[in-house]
Design an enzyme around this catalytic site. Sequence first.
Site, PDB file in Angstrom:
ATOM      1  N   LYS A 122       0.830  -1.206   0.000  1.00  0.00           N
ATOM      2  CA  LYS A 122       0.000   0.000   0.000  1.00  0.00           C
ATOM      3  C   LYS A 122       0.861   1.252   0.000  1.00  0.00           C
ATOM      4  O   LYS A 122       1.954   1.259   0.585  1.00  0.00           O
ATOM      5  CB  LYS A 122      -0.924   0.020   1.221  1.00  0.00           C
ATOM      6  N   HIS A 154      -3.422   3.691   0.831  1.00  0.00           N
ATOM      7  CA  HIS A 154      -3.635   3.215   2.201  1.00  0.00           C
ATOM      8  C   HIS A 154      -4.745   3.988   2.916  1.00  0.00           C
ATOM      9  O   HIS A 154      -5.587   3.387   3.592  1.00  0.00           O
ATOM     10  CB  HIS A 154      -2.326   3.316   2.984  1.00  0.00           C
ATOM     11  N   ILE A 171      -7.386 -10.809   6.626  1.00  0.00           N
ATOM     12  CA  ILE A 171      -5.923 -10.865   6.730  1.00  0.00           C
ATOM     13  C   ILE A 171      -5.487 -10.806   8.204  1.00  0.00           C
ATOM     14  O   ILE A 171      -4.903  -9.822   8.659  1.00  0.00           O
ATOM     15  CB  ILE A 171      -5.253  -9.736   5.912  1.00  0.00           C
ATOM     16  N   LYS A 176      -3.224 -11.518  11.548  1.00  0.00           N
ATOM     17  CA  LYS A 176      -1.781 -11.632  11.750  1.00  0.00           C
ATOM     18  C   LYS A 176      -1.527 -12.372  13.055  1.00  0.00           C
ATOM     19  O   LYS A 176      -2.367 -12.374  13.966  1.00  0.00           O
ATOM     20  CB  LYS A 176      -1.123 -10.255  11.796  1.00  0.00           C
ATOM     21  N   SER A 177      -0.358 -12.997  13.137  1.00  0.00           N
ATOM     22  CA  SER A 177       0.054 -13.645  14.380  1.00  0.00           C
ATOM     23  C   SER A 177       1.533 -13.977  14.296  1.00  0.00           C
ATOM     24  O   SER A 177       2.027 -14.361  13.232  1.00  0.00           O
ATOM     25  CB  SER A 177      -0.740 -14.919  14.641  1.00  0.00           C
ATOM     26  N   ARG A 193      -0.914 -20.172  16.495  1.00  0.00           N
ATOM     27  CA  ARG A 193      -2.022 -19.275  16.143  1.00  0.00           C
ATOM     28  C   ARG A 193      -2.162 -19.128  14.638  1.00  0.00           C
ATOM     29  O   ARG A 193      -3.279 -19.038  14.115  1.00  0.00           O
ATOM     30  CB  ARG A 193      -1.791 -17.915  16.798  1.00  0.00           C
ATOM     31  N   ASN A 247      -5.593 -19.996  12.832  1.00  0.00           N
ATOM     32  CA  ASN A 247      -6.294 -19.089  11.924  1.00  0.00           C
ATOM     33  C   ASN A 247      -6.503 -19.726  10.551  1.00  0.00           C
ATOM     34  O   ASN A 247      -7.582 -19.615   9.954  1.00  0.00           O
ATOM     35  CB  ASN A 247      -5.518 -17.780  11.784  1.00  0.00           C
TER      36      ASN A 247
END
Length: 275
Positions: free
Chosen positions: A71, A104, A226, A228-229, A234, A238
């Site tokens: 972005k 963005h 989307i 995150k981890s 995790r 997910n």
Amino acid sequence: MTRLSTGYTMPSLGFGTYQVPEADTASLVQQAFAVGYRHIDTAQMYGNETGVGRALVESGIPRESIFITTKLDNPNHEADKARESFAQSLRNLRTDYVDLFLIHWPLPMYYDGDFVSTFEVLESFMSEGRARSVGVSNFEIEHIEKLLAAGCSMPAVNQIEIHPYFQNREVVAFCREMGITVESWSPLGRGDDLKDPVIVDIARKHNVTAAQVVLAWHLAENFVAIPKSSSLDRQRENFDSLRVTLDGEDLAAIRGLDRGEAGRRSPHPNDFSKM
């Protein structure tokens, strides 16, 4: 997979890298690849494109098998800066194209409110083959209408805040009507939504985790998500949400959690002014 208006397909579950330190990015993205993710979301603002690029090259996975989104950072809206920063993004990512490039934030308080000329620069990246699809992030209805009124092409994607407590319904409905794919950032509501008794009960019902319920809801609602981890367990948890099927009663119960603007976690796009 989700088919974009440009004809390309986008994995409906991706791996987000927001607030992932550059030093950790390559290893975490490699870990995500090993789990099975093939959609990686980054941004100039995150400062970790180089790590994503390293993971992309070192993975050995064919480039065409991985969907990369980045972005445009807020200080780079002017045409020359947009072109320079995009070229740098490609160098950072070690690729000659990105699958999706987004503005963005609209930043209506800066640049005389002119994000139209910025989007026209993004369109040139697509015509040159350096971005397969282009779109926007955090755009409200009036922002997209301004693009269309100026003769811009339809954004392929609008990446916006969506989670059970903030379902952003008006923007979602508009995007659906216009054929714009809706992508959810902060799909787990920064963890707050996972503690809701409705989510917890549905998780018990299906013998899955609360996070898997929420991600399965996103997918059932045809959002691209989307999460995150930094944890391998995790990440796997997910990713396994792809195997969770919610019934109509579950979906209705989660829709009922929407708090409207009170559930928003981030600034409204008309107020966000970070440069």
